[in-house]
Design a protein around this motif. Structure first.
Motif, PDB file in Angstrom:
ATOM      1  N   ILE A  99     -33.003   1.246  34.942  1.00 17.09           N
ATOM      2  CA  ILE A  99     -33.047   1.671  36.350  1.00 17.09           C
ATOM      3  C   ILE A  99     -34.090   2.748  36.620  1.00 17.09           C
ATOM      4  O   ILE A  99     -34.455   2.970  37.777  1.00 17.09           O
ATOM      5  N   ALA A 100     -34.568   3.413  35.581  1.00 15.91           N
ATOM      6  CA  ALA A 100     -35.570   4.472  35.776  1.00 15.91           C
ATOM      7  C   ALA A 100     -36.952   4.043  35.315  1.00 15.91           C
ATOM      8  O   ALA A 100     -37.923   4.764  35.517  1.00 15.91           O
ATOM      9  N   GLY A 101     -37.046   2.861  34.692  1.00 15.78           N
ATOM     10  CA  GLY A 101     -38.327   2.331  34.226  1.00 15.78           C
ATOM     11  C   GLY A 101     -38.833   1.227  35.129  1.00 15.78           C
ATOM     12  O   GLY A 101     -39.481   1.480  36.138  1.00 15.78           O
ATOM     13  N   PRO A 102     -38.538  -0.037  34.804  1.00 16.02           N
ATOM     14  CA  PRO A 102     -39.091  -1.129  35.612  1.00 16.02           C
ATOM     15  C   PRO A 102     -38.539  -1.209  37.030  1.00 16.02           C
ATOM     16  O   PRO A 102     -39.222  -1.681  37.937  1.00 16.02           O
ATOM     17  N   LEU A 103     -37.287  -0.758  37.235  1.00 16.54           N
ATOM     18  CA  LEU A 103     -36.655  -0.986  38.533  1.00 16.54           C
ATOM     19  C   LEU A 103     -37.389  -0.339  39.707  1.00 16.54           C
ATOM     20  O   LEU A 103     -37.597  -0.997  40.740  1.00 16.54           O
ATOM     21  N   PRO A 104     -37.800   0.943  39.641  1.00 23.08           N
ATOM     22  CA  PRO A 104     -38.527   1.490  40.788  1.00 23.08           C
ATOM     23  C   PRO A 104     -39.813   0.731  41.089  1.00 23.08           C
ATOM     24  O   PRO A 104     -40.185   0.571  42.260  1.00 23.08           O
ATOM     25  N   ALA A 105     -40.481   0.218  40.047  1.00 23.63           N
ATOM     26  CA  ALA A 105     -41.691  -0.575  40.269  1.00 23.63           C
ATOM     27  C   ALA A 105     -41.349  -1.882  40.965  1.00 23.63           C
ATOM     28  O   ALA A 105     -42.036  -2.300  41.918  1.00 23.63           O
ATOM     29  N   LEU A 106     -40.281  -2.543  40.531  1.00 26.62           N
ATOM     30  CA  LEU A 106     -39.852  -3.786  41.173  1.00 26.62           C
ATOM     31  C   LEU A 106     -39.428  -3.540  42.623  1.00 26.62           C
ATOM     32  O   LEU A 106     -39.699  -4.363  43.508  1.00 26.62           O
ATOM     33  N   MET A 107     -38.768  -2.419  42.870  1.00 25.39           N
ATOM     34  CA  MET A 107     -38.374  -2.064  44.230  1.00 25.39           C
ATOM     35  C   MET A 107     -39.594  -1.911  45.128  1.00 25.39           C
ATOM     36  O   MET A 107     -39.614  -2.380  46.276  1.00 25.39           O
ATOM     37  N   GLY A 113     -43.846  -6.558  49.783  1.00 20.66           N
ATOM     38  CA  GLY A 113     -44.001  -7.995  49.955  1.00 20.66           C
ATOM     39  C   GLY A 113     -44.655  -8.721  48.803  1.00 20.66           C
ATOM     40  O   GLY A 113     -45.040  -9.891  48.937  1.00 20.66           O
ATOM     41  N   LYS A 114     -44.767  -8.064  47.647  1.00 20.18           N
ATOM     42  CA  LYS A 114     -45.414  -8.704  46.490  1.00 20.18           C
ATOM     43  C   LYS A 114     -44.423  -9.394  45.561  1.00 20.18           C
ATOM     44  O   LYS A 114     -44.821 -10.113  44.642  1.00 20.18           O
ATOM     45  N   LEU A 115     -43.142  -9.164  45.794  1.00 17.36           N
ATOM     46  CA  LEU A 115     -42.080  -9.838  45.054  1.00 17.36           C
ATOM     47  C   LEU A 115     -41.034 -10.322  46.043  1.00 17.36           C
ATOM     48  O   LEU A 115     -40.647  -9.586  46.960  1.00 17.36           O
ATOM     49  N   ASP A 116     -40.561 -11.543  45.850  1.00 13.83           N
ATOM     50  CA  ASP A 116     -39.494 -12.105  46.670  1.00 13.83           C
ATOM     51  C   ASP A 116     -38.247 -12.212  45.800  1.00 13.83           C
ATOM     52  O   ASP A 116     -38.251 -12.918  44.785  1.00 13.83           O
ATOM     53  N   LEU A 117     -37.203 -11.513  46.192  1.00 11.69           N
ATOM     54  CA  LEU A 117     -35.981 -11.498  45.391  1.00 11.69           C
ATOM     55  C   LEU A 117     -35.361 -12.879  45.268  1.00 11.69           C
ATOM     56  O   LEU A 117     -34.677 -13.178  44.285  1.00 11.69           O
ATOM     57  N   ASP A 118     -35.572 -13.731  46.256  1.00 10.55           N
ATOM     58  CA  ASP A 118     -34.904 -15.029  46.272  1.00 10.55           C
ATOM     59  C   ASP A 118     -35.828 -16.193  45.943  1.00 10.55           C
ATOM     60  O   ASP A 118     -35.424 -17.357  46.001  1.00 10.55           O
ATOM     61  N   ALA A 119     -37.062 -15.880  45.581  1.00  7.44           N
ATOM     62  CA  ALA A 119     -37.954 -16.913  45.062  1.00  7.44           C
ATOM     63  C   ALA A 119     -37.565 -17.209  43.613  1.00  7.44           C
ATOM     64  O   ALA A 119     -36.978 -16.367  42.930  1.00  7.44           O
TER      65      ALA A 119
END
Length: 429
Positions: A99-107, A113-119
């Motif tokens: 939650i402190a590493g990849p997650l903030p980047a994914l958020m 708009g560069k990642l779609d959670l439901d794609a």
């Protein structure tokens, strides 16, 4: 009418001050809590835990309404009682990394708009494009542990067999082909990462769409982040989050940073490294990726973790800088699949559904945390939790895996929920 406008303006300004707050120190009484009750009970729980060898030492930091109202260290780094735990010590955060590493980047990539959670995740990770059991899995399902992917893959078995290291994968000296460091005198073949990715390509998903905790996808999030941003994963985290937040210790590969802070050791590795693991990631999969992974590998101090969690409590804003929109924080910290009795948010852990009806032995975490609260635990004995409704941040750091991961009294004694609950029951009359 004038009085009403003035009152409204004051409330607005107070709200803005709270949203933009930067952590500072104050007393429990400043937020209506009883310091004597807290100190007496925390001391008792911690001392008993150390006596019963739940861990050799630990520290607890609690912030309430933007103020650090409790930060104390207990015990020693090891049971030989040589080095005391200090408040600025750096810990192997284990799965708190998620939650402190990849997650903030994914958020951030979702927010822009560069990642779609439901794609379909195979849109971003091409290896799954033609895998029938995985091609339709979404990022939302992966982050909420709703994908059906098996929990873990033991990659150490690929480099270690019958008590011997496979020299085609591990060398004792660094070279161009072996520059990925596992430990002080162990270097992994650079192309071993491709072997890990091939295993992940073939990993099984059961298709049930039920809650099943899995850390496998976390291993590939850093590569996804690099592919989308065009920036090295660790650089992206430092530039966008850790440096502007003032998190001076939060990051990977602490041995490279010449910290004045002491690094707390983890386990005496009797299988592979044959020594006390200190300053190098405890998790073998993260180690085989050179210490940089999305499942583990992050190190940091309690105050740095508190800053990160406080930013989330403040809906993505800290010290007058906005890191996320409030709606992004709310989306990632809400339960995604309650109809399946899956308590998870997106990456974040959440309280058990119906947690407030359970007693302290059955609850996770403490029974009185709000349903809006979120956090994560780490295998090494770390735990962070944020409660935006009650404006409370809870950071517990220990090395419960010393000298061995078989030490499980941190769980059997229910230490962390007991400590957390204290700060909900310490309200002064």
């Amino acid at each position: 009418m004038i009085r009403f406008k003035i009152l409204s303006l004051c409330c607005f300004l107070f709200g803005m001050q709270s949203i933009n707050a930067q952590l500072s120190y104050d007393t429990p009484e400043s937020v209506g809590l009883d310091s004597i009750y807290i100190k007496t009970n925390v001391d008792s729980i911690m001392r008993d835990a150390i006596i019963q060898k739940a861990f050799p030492g630990a520290q607890l930091l609690v912030a309430k309404q933007g103020n650090i109202i409790f930060h104390e260290a207990y015990g020693f780094h090891t049971y030989d009682s040589i080095q005391k735990v200090n408040l600025n010590d750096v810990y192997d955060l284990a799965s708190v990394t998620k939650i402190a590493g990849p997650l903030p980047a994914l958020m951030k990539l979702y927010e822009t708009g560069k990642l779609d959670l439901d794609a379909h995740f195979s849109t971003y990770w091409k290896d799954w494009k033609h895998k029938k059991d995985k091609k339709d899995i979404t990022l939302r399902e992966l982050l909420a542990h709703q994908s059906g992917i098996k929990p873990y893959i033991v990659f150490l078995a690929e480099v270690y067999k019958n008590g011997k290291v496979k020299k085609r994968f591990i060398k004792t000296e660094k070279s161009k082909r072996f520059s990925s460091q596992y430990y002080s005198d162990m270097y992994v073949k650079n192309r071993f990462k491709n072997k890990i990715y091939r295993h992940i390509k073939r990993v099984k998903a059961d298709g049930k769409k039920e809650y099943l905790y899995s850390g496998v996808a976390s291993l590939i999030y850093p590569q996804i982040i690099e592919d989308i941003t065009g920036v090295p994963y660790t650089t992206y985290l430092q530039d966008n989050f850790y440096k502007p937040l003032g998190c001076t210790t939060l990051g990977y590969l602490p041995k490279e940073k010449n910290f004045k802070n002491a690094i707390v050791p983890t386990e005496i590795d009797t299988v592979f490294r044959k020594t006390l693991v200190n300053g190098w990631v405890h998790d073998d999969n993260a180690a085989l990726l050179g210490g940089i992974s999305g499942n583990a590998g992050l190190f940091g101090s309690a105050t740095d973790l508190a800053k990160f969690m406080q930013m989330l409590v403040q809906n993505g804003t800290y010290a007058n800088k906005q890191y996320f929109k409030p709606e992004t924080v709310k989306e990632f910290t809400r339960i995604q699949y309650p109809e399946n009795n899956n308590r998870r948010g997106l990456g974040f852990d959440k309280p058990l559904i119906g947690n407030d009806t359970l007693n302290i032995k059955e609850a996770y975490p403490a029974p009185q945390v709000s349903p809006e609260s979120f956090g994560h635990a780490g295998f090494t004995g770390t735990f962070v939790w944020a409660d935006p409704k009650n404006e409370l941040v809870f950071v517990f750091l220990s090395n419960r895996v010393y000298p061995s991961r078989t030490h499980r009294n941190i769980y059997t004694l229910n230490i962390r929920p007991k400590l957390q609950q204290l700060f909900y029951t310490a309200i002064k009359d």
